[in-house]
Write an enzyme that holds these catalytic residues in place. Structure first.
Site, mmCIF file in Angstrom:
data_model
loop_
_atom_site.group_PDB
_atom_site.id
_atom_site.type_symbol
_atom_site.label_atom_id
_atom_site.label_comp_id
_atom_site.label_asym_id
_atom_site.label_seq_id
_atom_site.Cartn_x
_atom_site.Cartn_y
_atom_site.Cartn_z
ATOM 1 N N ARG A 1 0.857 -1.178 0.000
ATOM 2 C CA ARG A 1 0.000 0.000 0.000
ATOM 3 C C ARG A 1 0.898 1.235 0.000
ATOM 4 O O ARG A 1 1.966 1.239 0.632
ATOM 5 C CB ARG A 1 -0.888 0.035 1.255
ATOM 6 C CG ARG A 1 -2.043 -0.957 1.244
ATOM 7 C CD ARG A 1 -3.130 -0.548 0.234
ATOM 8 N NE ARG A 1 -4.280 -1.437 0.232
ATOM 9 C CZ ARG A 1 -4.488 -2.435 -0.630
ATOM 10 N NH1 ARG A 1 -3.587 -2.693 -1.566
ATOM 11 N NH2 ARG A 1 -5.578 -3.167 -0.567
ATOM 12 N N ASP B 1 3.619 0.214 -7.428
ATOM 13 C CA ASP B 1 2.327 -0.190 -7.992
ATOM 14 C C ASP B 1 1.170 0.382 -7.181
ATOM 15 O O ASP B 1 0.023 0.278 -7.599
ATOM 16 C CB ASP B 1 2.239 -1.724 -8.023
ATOM 17 C CG ASP B 1 1.013 -2.218 -8.784
ATOM 18 O OD1 ASP B 1 0.821 -1.758 -9.932
ATOM 19 O OD2 ASP B 1 0.248 -3.036 -8.243
ATOM 20 N N HIS C 1 -1.542 0.073 -10.133
ATOM 21 C CA HIS C 1 -2.133 -0.948 -9.251
ATOM 22 C C HIS C 1 -2.554 -2.178 -10.072
ATOM 23 O O HIS C 1 -3.730 -2.562 -10.091
ATOM 24 C CB HIS C 1 -3.334 -0.381 -8.479
ATOM 25 C CG HIS C 1 -3.593 -1.114 -7.185
ATOM 26 N ND1 HIS C 1 -3.896 -0.468 -6.012
ATOM 27 C CD2 HIS C 1 -3.596 -2.434 -6.897
ATOM 28 C CE1 HIS C 1 -4.084 -1.374 -5.050
ATOM 29 N NE2 HIS C 1 -3.906 -2.578 -5.578
ATOM 30 N N GLU D 1 -5.039 6.989 -5.286
ATOM 31 C CA GLU D 1 -5.120 6.321 -6.587
ATOM 32 C C GLU D 1 -6.414 6.735 -7.274
ATOM 33 O O GLU D 1 -7.448 6.808 -6.612
ATOM 34 C CB GLU D 1 -5.082 4.798 -6.403
ATOM 35 C CG GLU D 1 -3.753 4.320 -5.836
ATOM 36 C CD GLU D 1 -3.658 2.800 -5.685
ATOM 37 O OE1 GLU D 1 -4.572 2.097 -6.144
ATOM 38 O OE2 GLU D 1 -2.660 2.329 -5.121
#
Ligand code: GLV
Length: 327
Positions: free
Chosen positions: A242, A266, A290, A271
């Site tokens: 995270r 990622d 992600h 986001e």
């Protein structure tokens, strides 16, 4: 407190009648057809986003992800929810999640997917893929050093099903793998397992640090300036956990002054990554949206259906989240 897998006998529900299922998910229709095949005769209601007006559901069971803000107020009979992902930090942070609801999470193929992502990006760097492409464009023939993953020591923060899959693949390449877990119990493929008290002592040896931990009060911002500076020069950071595991300013500084040779990212605190994030244009940052471990409908439907059957049989559910621990 919610039951965990080990010793959850006290949490066993009694065997029971068919329970209507609500799938509340952006891919709800795909889940409906997958579940209809696996659980014939079970009533399945689907929702993709927020209904125009709140509309109560009779379902006692929910399969979902990214629920709209007032979702739980519309589910008065809810007893069990399975998340279609592995990380449940957003879900547990919701004020409307009722205390009595059992939460389970999905494991999918997240371990195998994430491990390929991590190994792929690490090899991409060791093989100088970018450098050789650039040199090719210039017509330059220049041989660069060729270390192996077997020459590397890599630390993995978080050794759940994802972290362990990464450790297993790296160990197969001969990499020395260190890891960090809450309790530091020995695990396969991991040379040394550290606890949250002594994990910083492994950092000076780690050529790369891979973050695969859940986001909890204990892990939030654990990768701070001190941790990053404890890594050797030119270390690589890979975050597949995270975004909030890392102090963003400290990471950016370490990238800009070259202490980190790369950060493969990622996951982000916000986001999609906002357009004004400096990470978009930071040469050492490798930004992916992600995608290290996407949820796959068929596999998640298998997992959920097996758990649903366990519920009906009065057996304890798999992958129950310990709310106090946050995963
Ligand atoms: C996605 O990040 C997940 O937690 O499954």
């Amino acid at each position: 407190m919610n039951p965990v897998d080990e010793g959850a006998a006290q949490a066993r529900p009694a065997a029971q009648e068919i329970e209507p299922i609500l799938v509340w998910h952006p891919k709800a229709e795909q889940y409906r057809s997958a579940l209809t095949q696996r659980l014939p005769g079970v009533p399945i209601e689907v929702r993709t986003g927020a209904p125009r007006a709140p509309s109560p559901s009779e379902a006692g069971v929910l399969l979902g992800w990214a629920l709209p803000p007032d979702a739980f107020a519309q589910l008065p009979r809810l007893r069990w929810m399975q998340a279609t992902g592995a990380g449940v930090d957003d879900l547990l942070a919701r004020a409307d999640l009722p205390a009595g609801v059992t939460v389970t999470r999905s494991l999918g193929r997240f371990g195998a997917q994430t491990a390929e992502y991590v190994v792929g990006y690490l090899l991409h760097q060791l093989l100088h893929v970018e450098d050789y492409r650039r040199n090719q464009d210039r017509g330059t023939w220049k041989q660069l050093p060729r270390p192996l993953l077997a020459d590397r020591t890599i630390g993995i923060v978080g050794l759940g099903s994802v972290g362990l899959a990464i450790a297993e693949r790296l160990a197969a390449f001969g990499t020395t793998v260190y890891g960090v877990t809450r309790r530091g119990r020995p695990l396969p493929h991991v040379r040394n397992v550290y606890t949250r008290d002594d994990w910083r002592s492994m950092l000076p040896e780690c050529d790369a640090l891979v973050l695969a931990a859940p986001l909890t009060d204990a892990t939030r911002r654990m990768i701070d300036d001190e941790a990053l500076r404890a890594l050797p020069d030119n270390a690589v950071l890979v975050n597949v956990g995270r975004g909030a595991l890392v102090e963003p300013e400290a990471m950016l500084d370490a990238l800009r002054d070259g202490h980190l040779s790369a950060a493969v990212l990622d996951v982000f605190e916000t986001e999609p990554l906002p357009p004004d994030s400096p990470l978009w244009t930071e040469p050492g940052a490798w930004v992916t949206p992600h995608v290290a471990a996407p949820s796959e409908v068929d596999g998640i439907a298998d997992e959920f259906a097996a758990n649903y059957q366990r519920l009906l049989n009065g057996e304890s559910l798999h992958n129950v989240v310990d709310r106090a621990q946050g995963y």
